[in-house]
Write a protein that holds these residues in place. Structure first.
Motif, short mmCIF file in Angstrom:
data_model
loop_
_atom_site.label_atom_id
_atom_site.label_comp_id
_atom_site.label_asym_id
_atom_site.label_seq_id
_atom_site.Cartn_x
_atom_site.Cartn_y
_atom_site.Cartn_z
N LEU A 118 -12.15 8.64 21.56
CA LEU A 118 -13.49 8.33 22.05
C LEU A 118 -14.29 9.61 22.30
O LEU A 118 -15.45 9.72 21.89
CB LEU A 118 -13.43 7.47 23.32
N ALA A 119 -13.66 10.57 22.95
CA ALA A 119 -14.35 11.85 23.22
C ALA A 119 -14.72 12.56 21.92
O ALA A 119 -15.85 13.05 21.77
CB ALA A 119 -13.47 12.74 24.08
N VAL A 120 -13.81 12.60 20.98
CA VAL A 120 -14.08 13.25 19.68
C VAL A 120 -15.18 12.49 18.93
O VAL A 120 -16.08 13.11 18.34
CB VAL A 120 -12.79 13.34 18.85
N THR A 121 -15.12 11.17 18.97
CA THR A 121 -16.12 10.35 18.27
C THR A 121 -17.51 10.56 18.86
O THR A 121 -18.49 10.72 18.11
CB THR A 121 -15.73 8.87 18.33
N ILE A 174 -0.91 5.00 23.41
CA ILE A 174 -2.09 4.56 22.64
C ILE A 174 -3.35 4.67 23.49
O ILE A 174 -4.43 4.98 22.97
CB ILE A 174 -1.90 3.14 22.07
N ALA A 175 -3.25 4.45 24.79
CA ALA A 175 -4.42 4.55 25.67
C ALA A 175 -4.93 5.99 25.72
O ALA A 175 -6.13 6.23 25.65
CB ALA A 175 -4.07 4.07 27.08
N VAL A 176 -4.02 6.93 25.81
CA VAL A 176 -4.41 8.35 25.84
C VAL A 176 -5.03 8.74 24.50
O VAL A 176 -6.07 9.42 24.45
CB VAL A 176 -3.18 9.23 26.16
N ILE A 177 -4.41 8.30 23.42
CA ILE A 177 -4.93 8.62 22.09
C ILE A 177 -6.33 8.05 21.91
O ILE A 177 -7.23 8.72 21.39
CB ILE A 177 -3.97 8.11 21.00
N LEU A 190 -15.50 -0.71 19.56
CA LEU A 190 -15.06 -1.79 20.45
C LEU A 190 -13.66 -1.53 21.00
O LEU A 190 -13.42 -1.73 22.20
CB LEU A 190 -15.09 -3.13 19.70
N MET A 191 -12.76 -1.10 20.16
CA MET A 191 -11.39 -0.82 20.62
C MET A 191 -11.38 0.33 21.64
O MET A 191 -10.67 0.25 22.65
CB MET A 191 -10.50 -0.46 19.43
N MET A 192 -12.16 1.37 21.38
CA MET A 192 -12.17 2.52 22.29
C MET A 192 -12.78 2.15 23.64
O MET A 192 -12.30 2.57 24.69
CB MET A 192 -12.88 3.71 21.64
N PHE A 193 -13.87 1.36 23.63
CA PHE A 193 -14.49 0.96 24.89
C PHE A 193 -13.64 -0.08 25.62
O PHE A 193 -13.56 -0.06 26.85
CB PHE A 193 -15.91 0.45 24.68
N TYR A 194 -13.00 -0.96 24.89
CA TYR A 194 -12.10 -1.93 25.52
C TYR A 194 -10.96 -1.19 26.23
O TYR A 194 -10.55 -1.60 27.32
CB TYR A 194 -11.53 -2.91 24.48
N ASN A 195 -10.50 -0.12 25.62
CA ASN A 195 -9.44 0.68 26.22
C ASN A 195 -9.89 1.30 27.55
O ASN A 195 -9.07 1.52 28.44
CB ASN A 195 -8.98 1.77 25.26
#
Length: 92
Positions: free
Chosen positions: A39-42, A31-34, A17-22
């Motif tokens: 997300l890509a690694v996950t 933090i947005a870049v991280i 949820l946090m990664m998609f919200y970003n």
């Protein structure tokens, strides 16, 4: 063990949820870049885990598309759950 799987799935769902919200409303600063990199690694790791799941459990359990989706979404926590199903099946 069951509560560990549930807690792990909840933590994983929160991370998704946090990664998609970003992606929709980017956070400020680095933090947005991280989160985008995470997300890509996950996605990569969960695709890899889905391939492992298919390789290991295809012959042992009848698998449906929802099973693959579970593994993609929750990763190792779903793999552990299906592993327990196989072990329970072998005991009986």
């Amino acid at each position: 063990m069951k509560w560990v799987l549930i807690a792990g799935k909840l933590a994983t769902a929160f991370a998704w949820l946090m990664m998609f919200y970003n992606l929709v409303a980017p956070f400020e600063g680095n933090i947005a870049v991280i989160l985008n990199i995470l997300l890509a690694v996950t996605v990569f790791m969960h695709c890899f885990q889905t391939i492992i799941f298919h390789t290991l459990f295809n012959q042992l359990l009848p698998l449906k598309k929802v099973d693959y989706l579970q593994v993609f979404m929750f990763g190792v926590f779903s793999l552990l759950q299906y592993r327990q199903q196989v072990l329970d099946k072998q005991k009986s």
